[in-house]
Design a protein around this motif. Sequence first.
Motif, PDB file in Angstrom:
ATOM      1  N   ARG A  74       0.836  -1.211   0.000  1.00 42.32           N
ATOM      2  CA  ARG A  74       0.000   0.000   0.000  1.00 42.32           C
ATOM      3  C   ARG A  74       0.868   1.258   0.000  1.00 42.32           C
ATOM      4  O   ARG A  74       0.775   2.108   0.882  1.00 42.32           O
ATOM      5  N   TRP A  75       1.706   1.379  -1.021  1.00 44.24           N
ATOM      6  CA  TRP A  75       2.652   2.495  -1.070  1.00 44.24           C
ATOM      7  C   TRP A  75       1.947   3.828  -1.270  1.00 44.24           C
ATOM      8  O   TRP A  75       2.530   4.884  -1.012  1.00 44.24           O
ATOM      9  N   ARG A  79       2.646   8.150  -0.297  1.00 45.56           N
ATOM     10  CA  ARG A  79       2.491   9.300  -1.201  1.00 45.56           C
ATOM     11  C   ARG A  79       1.426  10.259  -0.674  1.00 45.56           C
ATOM     12  O   ARG A  79       1.605  11.476  -0.700  1.00 45.56           O
ATOM     13  N   ALA A  80       0.315   9.709  -0.195  1.00 49.39           N
ATOM     14  CA  ALA A  80      -0.780  10.558   0.289  1.00 49.39           C
ATOM     15  C   ALA A  80      -0.400  11.335   1.541  1.00 49.39           C
ATOM     16  O   ALA A  80      -0.947  12.415   1.806  1.00 49.39           O
ATOM     17  N   ASN A  81       0.543  10.808   2.329  1.00 49.36           N
ATOM     18  CA  ASN A  81       0.922  11.448   3.594  1.00 49.36           C
ATOM     19  C   ASN A  81       2.342  11.993   3.561  1.00 49.36           C
ATOM     20  O   ASN A  81       2.965  12.185   4.619  1.00 49.36           O
ATOM     21  N   GLY A 190      -4.380   6.742   8.076  1.00 52.21           N
ATOM     22  CA  GLY A 190      -4.281   5.365   7.611  1.00 52.21           C
ATOM     23  C   GLY A 190      -2.918   4.728   7.758  1.00 52.21           C
ATOM     24  O   GLY A 190      -2.723   3.568   7.392  1.00 52.21           O
ATOM     25  N   LEU A 191      -1.942   5.458   8.317  1.00 53.63           N
ATOM     26  CA  LEU A 191      -0.596   4.918   8.465  1.00 53.63           C
ATOM     27  C   LEU A 191      -0.512   4.022   9.706  1.00 53.63           C
ATOM     28  O   LEU A 191      -0.808   4.478  10.817  1.00 53.63           O
ATOM     29  N   PRO A 192      -0.134   2.750   9.557  1.00 55.87           N
ATOM     30  CA  PRO A 192       0.071   1.898  10.734  1.00 55.87           C
ATOM     31  C   PRO A 192       1.170   2.492  11.618  1.00 55.87           C
ATOM     32  O   PRO A 192       2.073   3.173  11.116  1.00 55.87           O
ATOM     33  N   PRO A 193       1.124   2.267  12.936  1.00 59.84           N
ATOM     34  CA  PRO A 193       2.115   2.860  13.849  1.00 59.84           C
ATOM     35  C   PRO A 193       3.559   2.606  13.447  1.00 59.84           C
ATOM     36  O   PRO A 193       4.390   3.521  13.478  1.00 59.84           O
TER      37      PRO A 193
END
Length: 315
Positions: A74-75, A79-81, A190-193
Amino acid sequence: MATMTHDVAAVTRSRRGQVGVAWAVLAAGSFGLSGALASGLLDAGWSPAALVLCRIGVGAVALAGPAAMTLRGRWHLLRANAGFLVVFGLVAVAGCQYSYFNAVERLPVAIAILVEYVAPVAVVCWMWARHHQAPSGLTLVGAAVAVAGLLLVLDVFAAGSVDGVGVLWALGGMVGCAFFFVVSSGEENGLPPIVLAAGGLTVGSVLLGLAGLVGLVDMSASTSPASYDRVRVGWWVAVLALGVVTAAVSYVSGVFASRALGPRLASFLGLLEVLFSVVFAWLLLGQLPHLIQLLGGVLLLGGVIVVRMGEPEPS
């Protein structure tokens, strides 16, 4: 059915809170080791910037594989963040640690961390401003006690007793620390820790490395052994411990804690870092604050606890 759903939700929140507390204790312990480890290397000739670069660089490498596995292709999340990760890496990682290590270079570890951990009060103030919640009387009392404790920690009544520049660096670390608790608690990106931690460490390493290349910060290093209260260890042992334990482990566990508990409670439990820092500084460096500073530390921590007690519960 509604009662059963409520009970299940309560149990889930309880378990989430217990796990969050465990993560917070792990984060406090691993973060708390950093000042004492860094002090031995600073005395051996390392500059704060070089130490921070090695610390977060080693941490980034240690987390790269696990973070890639967690992303599972899920790259697009990176990019989104991208902008968020740049700010997080600059302020919460590189900026916070650079400020703290500069403070440790000029102040005893216990004093530097006590000043930095005015951060929970800053977090509460930010949450008030964002949610338009006026402080309660108990909160004002706690803030006053915390300020009084800070004055004793800094021993302001003894002229020249504390390095003013060191205090400013510690306050810079406080800002970065507060920023970490606030922004790492959000899950909407949506970024996992582990991905957030790895991304922040990677971005922080790149930015600090670039600053060193263009001469903005001193990147002095040494291969001399690091000394800890008559015990000498190889420089690489201390650097590896800084990177893996006090960067990779601490940032991942800190993000998990903030997401499980929220920024206010996570920052409150983060006060355990002060205790760990004092203990590690005593064990590794033989450093202990003066009696008046210990009293100030008790007042400072007590004031922050009262601030937390007087804070309105989120609706």
